[in-house]
Write an enzyme that holds these catalytic residues in place. Structure first.
Site, short mmCIF file in Angstrom:
data_model
loop_
_atom_site.label_atom_id
_atom_site.label_comp_id
_atom_site.label_asym_id
_atom_site.label_seq_id
_atom_site.Cartn_x
_atom_site.Cartn_y
_atom_site.Cartn_z
N HIS A 39 105.71 25.11 67.49
CA HIS A 39 105.39 25.93 68.68
C HIS A 39 106.52 26.92 69.03
O HIS A 39 107.12 26.86 70.19
CB HIS A 39 105.11 25.08 70.00
CG HIS A 39 103.65 24.58 69.94
ND1 HIS A 39 103.38 23.62 70.47
CD2 HIS A 39 102.60 24.80 69.18
CE1 HIS A 39 102.09 23.02 70.27
NE2 HIS A 39 101.63 23.95 69.15
N HIS A 73 102.55 17.55 64.58
CA HIS A 73 101.81 17.03 65.72
C HIS A 73 100.65 15.93 65.36
O HIS A 73 100.24 15.35 66.12
CB HIS A 73 101.00 18.32 66.44
CG HIS A 73 102.00 19.36 66.77
ND1 HIS A 73 102.30 20.51 66.05
CD2 HIS A 73 102.66 19.41 67.98
CE1 HIS A 73 103.17 21.14 66.57
NE2 HIS A 73 103.44 20.63 67.83
N CYS A 95 104.57 13.57 62.21
CA CYS A 95 105.47 12.96 62.61
C CYS A 95 105.54 11.33 62.60
O CYS A 95 104.17 10.94 63.13
CB CYS A 95 106.25 13.32 63.88
SG CYS A 95 107.66 12.59 64.54
N HIS A 125 96.44 20.40 73.67
CA HIS A 125 97.51 20.33 72.84
C HIS A 125 97.42 19.82 71.33
O HIS A 125 96.55 18.87 71.40
CB HIS A 125 98.79 19.57 73.57
CG HIS A 125 100.00 19.72 72.78
ND1 HIS A 125 100.46 19.05 71.84
CD2 HIS A 125 101.08 20.47 73.12
CE1 HIS A 125 101.55 19.41 71.32
NE2 HIS A 125 102.14 20.26 72.28
N GLU A 127 98.94 17.87 69.66
CA GLU A 127 99.12 16.31 69.40
C GLU A 127 98.04 15.72 70.07
O GLU A 127 97.63 14.50 69.65
CB GLU A 127 100.47 15.94 70.07
CG GLU A 127 100.72 14.49 69.80
CD GLU A 127 102.13 13.96 70.54
OE1 GLU A 127 102.32 12.97 71.06
OE2 GLU A 127 103.10 14.88 70.35
N THR A 163 103.99 12.63 73.27
CA THR A 163 105.45 12.06 72.81
C THR A 163 106.55 13.15 73.38
O THR A 163 107.65 12.77 73.64
CB THR A 163 105.64 12.03 71.37
OG1 THR A 163 105.43 13.28 70.85
CG2 THR A 163 104.77 11.08 70.64
N CYS A 194 108.89 10.33 73.04
CA CYS A 194 109.73 10.04 71.73
C CYS A 194 111.26 9.93 72.43
O CYS A 194 111.74 10.88 73.45
CB CYS A 194 109.69 11.48 70.80
SG CYS A 194 110.78 11.65 69.75
N SER A 222 105.14 26.03 73.74
CA SER A 222 105.91 24.53 73.79
C SER A 222 105.95 23.77 74.83
O SER A 222 106.58 24.22 75.85
CB SER A 222 107.28 24.72 73.10
OG SER A 222 107.93 23.47 73.00
N SER A 273 111.71 22.27 69.48
CA SER A 273 111.01 23.24 68.53
C SER A 273 111.62 24.59 68.13
O SER A 273 111.13 25.69 67.78
CB SER A 273 109.51 23.83 69.00
OG SER A 273 109.64 24.02 70.35
#
Length: 291
Positions: A39, A73, A95, A125, A127, A163, A194, A222, A273
């Site tokens: 992003h 993602h 990831c 989004h 992810e 995350t 994360c 992002s 990002s």
């Protein structure tokens, strides 16, 4: 004027891994990527110049015998089924942290199919689309406390997080849900933010507080950039958000600079990002301004 680039900013492991995989395959020929690889518009353009072609889900359904990269993602199961049907060669750069979260959600859904699987994240989004896909589309996505009205507090709740969300906001959701539960209802919550992202909050707040002016570099799309920029602004009101070099004008910068009578310290930082090369370009532009 002193200019300092935060050495803790820039691509996280997952993004670095995905971009390295893309560059490796691009040396062999055309590569497609399902959605923006990261992003950050500037990095997407850099890779497009190398031959990376960004496609949509509709495009994927019309491809045959092509090479397609799955970005960090992650993707829902439906994407893998489509690729198999279309004889598409996938290069999976999801990831590992996202893949582990997908598995946790999938397992919770299969074990507790009468419960509500709730994901704290941004609707739509990339992810989150992948996470919801682990529940056959049945997970409930909430972006903030105001959206908790979507939940049934008479039914068990299993809460997870995208995350890249904010830890404090996640904790506020946990508290708000706990206060609404009816007696006997089970509530499990899992802080799946994360550690790399969570750890950056404290570091960036410290970095922002150590400089007179902060230039935060991040992509408009992002979620992580929005979270981290907000953290910088909380400790330093002289924080500017820019997505690319052209956005930072001399007038914008000098209006902040004029409030400091002596040597001014400028900190440049960014999201998970944000490419290092872009932060360096911003620093060079500031150095070249005529004062």
């Amino acid at each position: 004027m002193l200019i300092d680039i935060d050495n803790g900013s820039g691509f996280c492991f997952g993004v670095t891994r995905a971009i390295a995989r893309a560059e490796e395959e691009l040396e062999k020929g055309t590569l497609y990527c399902l959605g923006d690889i990261v992003h950050n518009e500037e990095e997407v353009k850099r890779l497009a110049d190398k031959g990376l072609v960004t496609i949509t889900y509709n495009d994927l359904s019309n491809l045959t015998n092509k090479k397609v990269l799955i970005r960090a993602h992650g993707e829902p199961p439906a994407t893998y089924r489509t690729a198999e049907e279309r004889q598409i060669q996938l290069f999976d750069a999801s990831c590992p942290v996202v893949l582990a979260l997908q598995k946790r959600i999938r397992d919770a859904y299969s074990r507790h199919n009468d419960a509500q699987i709730v994901i704290f994240g941004k609707e739509g989004h990339a992810e989150v689309v992948g996470l919801v896909g682990q529940t056959e589309g049945n997970a409930i996505v909430v972006e903030n406390k105001e959206q908790l009205s979507k939940l049934d507090y008479k039914k068990d709740i299993y809460l997870f997080s995208q995350t890249t969300k904010d830890v404090e906001e996640f904790q506020q959701l946990v508290l708000a849900i706990s206060e609404k539960l009816e007696q006997g209802v089970k509530f499990e919550y899992h802080n799946t933010i994360c550690r790399n992202v969570a750890g950056r909050v404290e570091n960036l707040r410290r970095f922002a507080s150590q400089h007179d002016i902060v230039i935060f570099v991040g992509g408009e799309k992002s979620s992580n950039a929005k979270v981290l920029y907000k953290q910088c602004r909380e400790v330093n009101a002289n924080t500017l958000f820019v997505s690319h070099e052209a956005e930072l004008t001399k007038e914008m910068f000098t209006s902040l600079l004029s409030t400091f009578s002596q040597t001014c310290s400028v900190g440049i930082c960014g999201a998970t990002s944000t490419p290092q090369w872009l932060m360096e370009k911003i620093a060079k532009k500031i150095q070249n301004f005529e004062y």
